[in-house]
Design a protein around this motif. Structure first.
Motif, PDB file in Angstrom:
ATOM      1  N   ALA A 153      30.313  65.666  16.311  1.00  0.00           N
ATOM      2  CA  ALA A 153      30.562  65.796  14.880  1.00  0.00           C
ATOM      3  C   ALA A 153      29.313  66.253  14.134  1.00  0.00           C
ATOM      4  O   ALA A 153      29.405  66.898  13.090  1.00  0.00           O
ATOM      5  N   ASN A 210      28.488  70.271  16.000  1.00  0.00           N
ATOM      6  CA  ASN A 210      29.465  71.355  15.989  1.00  0.00           C
ATOM      7  C   ASN A 210      28.922  72.570  15.235  1.00  0.00           C
ATOM      8  O   ASN A 210      28.807  72.548  14.000  1.00  0.00           O
ATOM      9  N   SER A 230      36.297  69.304  19.045  1.00  0.00           N
ATOM     10  CA  SER A 230      36.130  68.134  18.187  1.00  0.00           C
ATOM     11  C   SER A 230      37.098  67.034  18.610  1.00  0.00           C
ATOM     12  O   SER A 230      36.741  65.848  18.654  1.00  0.00           O
ATOM     13  N   SER A 278      39.039  70.829  11.775  1.00  0.00           N
ATOM     14  CA  SER A 278      38.325  70.149  12.865  1.00  0.00           C
ATOM     15  C   SER A 278      39.187  69.073  13.500  1.00  0.00           C
ATOM     16  O   SER A 278      39.117  68.847  14.705  1.00  0.00           O
ATOM     17  N   TYR A 322      31.211  74.045  12.424  1.00  0.00           N
ATOM     18  CA  TYR A 322      31.217  73.181  11.251  1.00  0.00           C
ATOM     19  C   TYR A 322      29.935  73.393  10.451  1.00  0.00           C
ATOM     20  O   TYR A 322      29.965  73.474   9.218  1.00  0.00           O
TER      21      TYR A 322
END
Length: 487
Positions: free
Chosen positions: A120, A123, A214, A207, A126
């Motif tokens: 998290a 990523n 993820s 996500s 992201y």
């Protein structure tokens, strides 16, 4: 040839004893767990201990650390893509294949199982989308780059299932998956799909439902003895991820974590595997995703057996195309695994007088398969990581294969003796049996929570133990087969 290179190791005992012995161990664990695990209380609050460190520090320190991690992750993604396009096309001399297939895909699964859902924070898609968001807000004075189209909740994580199957196909079936330029092309296509999904639905929503990595690393992170949570319950009430436990608390929820202020963010130690016992609601697509992950890893091992070659030859005789035949095998494995799991879910429902629908049983017990998926990943790839992973040291100095020596590690020589065939076999044996034993414990705990009567809980586990024992024996048989793979 690379698969077959190394020390020969023969089973130290007859095949029948080796296979049946593993099954007996798993069955014995069921008897022991059923006898000792009799507490009928639902354990919602397990013991935790706050980790005092940088990630529990001030806002400035947290932002700095997360910024460094994000910048490094995005930079490596760019390096992987560029090295695939402009570097040498010899896989062992290019940074891209070694990093993607060995360091990232193999290593991140183990890292997640030990340190939690760290993906998290790492990523790169992201991170990149967050950068574009901040840049757009600066230019537009507070505007939103994402369209925030309402996500159709009825499809759940089906986009992640499809993308994961595409990734597994590229890894296990596509004959040029190790060619750097092909790998970079695949990553570019995946990056485009991911960024478009985030643009349409928002980075958090995509996500959770569209990013298979993820979802995958998040599920594996449930095993880890480390978790992230927020101390303010109001933040979890406003969370749109719908991942709350029965007491309304979100665990390892990146949505809550990034919404909270640094003083409300916590990194905690917890009992190993506690995340698998949580009472969050699991959707049918999530159940299918876990099955697909497990079946793809098992398919990779099965393709090395003589039995697969018989099946392969039969299908190839009808459809004389290696890629098409491999695709049928990969998809067929997923379908068979799902059918078998639902069949045993039906048996579990029947054993409890049909008190729960079949799909409700399947979704309730699906987390018990996560330790098995990790065990198979460990059995198949751990030695591969230890030996082939050493290539990352010379490649870090020469990522494009141009003859550079940036970090003075270009002359590093791989030590192939770091593990031998005996170590690899014992590691695989222990991981497979341990994974199934842990799965039985998790399944029994879930049964104690789901069914009101202890007798019903025990009866529900009779079909499950048959499935676990049979799967253990089949896996050990696969492990004992000589390598005859060709694709």
């Amino acid at each position: 040839l690379a698969h077959g290179f190394g020390e020969r190791y023969d089973l130290p005992l007859p095949l029948w004893l080796y296979v049946s012995g593993g099954g007996i161990v798993v069955f014995s664990s069921f008897l022991a767990i059923g006898f000792f695990l009799q507490n009928r209380e639902i354990i919602s609050h397990y013991p935790t201990k706050k980790i005092v460190g940088i990630l529990n520090g001030s806002r400035r320190i947290q932002q700095g650390m997360l910024g460094i991690l994000g910048l490094a992750s995005a930079g490596i993604l760019v390096l992987v893509i560029i090295s695939g396009f402009i570097g040498t096309q010899i896989p062992s001399e290019n940074f891209s294949p070694t990093f993607v297939w060995i360091i990232w895909w193999t290593g991140m699964a183990y890292f997640s199982a030990v340190f939690g859902n760290f993906w998290a924070f790492l990523n790169p898609w992201y991170v990149l989308f967050s950068f574009f968001e901040r840049l757009y807000r600066l230019v537009s004075r507070g505007g939103e780059i994402s369209l925030k189209v309402p996500y159709p909740t009825q499809i759940g994580c089906w986009p992640a299932i499809i993308l994961y199957l595409s990734f597994a196909w590229f890894e296990l079936v596509y004959p040029e998956s190790a060619i750097p330029v092909r790998l970079s092309q695949f990553i570019l296509v995946y990056s485009g799909i991911t960024l478009i999904g985030m643009f349409l639905f928002g980075k958090e929503m995509w996500s959770r439902n569209g990013d298979p990595f993820s979802l995958c690393f998040g599920l594996i992170g449930k095993i880890a003895p480390v978790e992230a949570r927020v101390s303010d319950p109001q933040i979890c009430k406003e969370c749109t991820a719908q991942c709350q436990w029965s007491d309304g608390v979100c665990i390892n929820c990146s949505t809550c974590y990034f919404m909270a202020s640094p003083i409300d963010r916590e990194i905690l130690f917890r009992p190993f595997g506690a995340g698998l016992l949580q009472s969050e609601k699991v959707s049918v697509p999530t159940m299918i995703f876990v099955i697909v992950v497990l079946s793809s890893v098992s398919f990779d091992g099965f393709t090395s057996t003589f039995l697969w070659q018989l099946v392969f030859s039969g299908v190839y005789g009808i459809i004389p195309n290696v890629t098409v035949t491999g695709t049928i095998g990969l998809v067929g494995f997923s379908v068979v695994f799902l059918a078998v799991y639902l069949f045993f879910s039906a048996l579990m429902s029947a054993a409890t007088s049909w008190r729960m629908p079949i799909l409700a049983v399947g979704t309730a017990f699906i987390y018990s398969l996560i330790p098995i998926a990790l065990a198979y990943h460990l059995a198949h790839y751990f030695s591969y990581l230890l030996i082939q992973g050493q290539l990352i040291f010379p490649l870090a100095s020469d990522p494009f294969g141009f003859g550079w020596n940036l970090f003075n590690s270009g002359d590093f020589v791989i030590n192939i003796a770091i593990v031998n065939a005996k170590f690899a076999w014992i590691t695989a044996l222990i991981s497979i049996i341990s994974g199934h034993v842990i799965a039985i414990y998790v399944a029994h705990f879930i049964a104690m929570r789901v069914f009101t009567e202890r007798v019903q809980a025990l009866r529900s586990q009779y079909p499950m133990v048959v499935l676990m024992v049979g799967y253990t024996m089949l896996s050990l048989w696969t492990l004992a087969q000589p390598l005859v793979e060709f694709r």
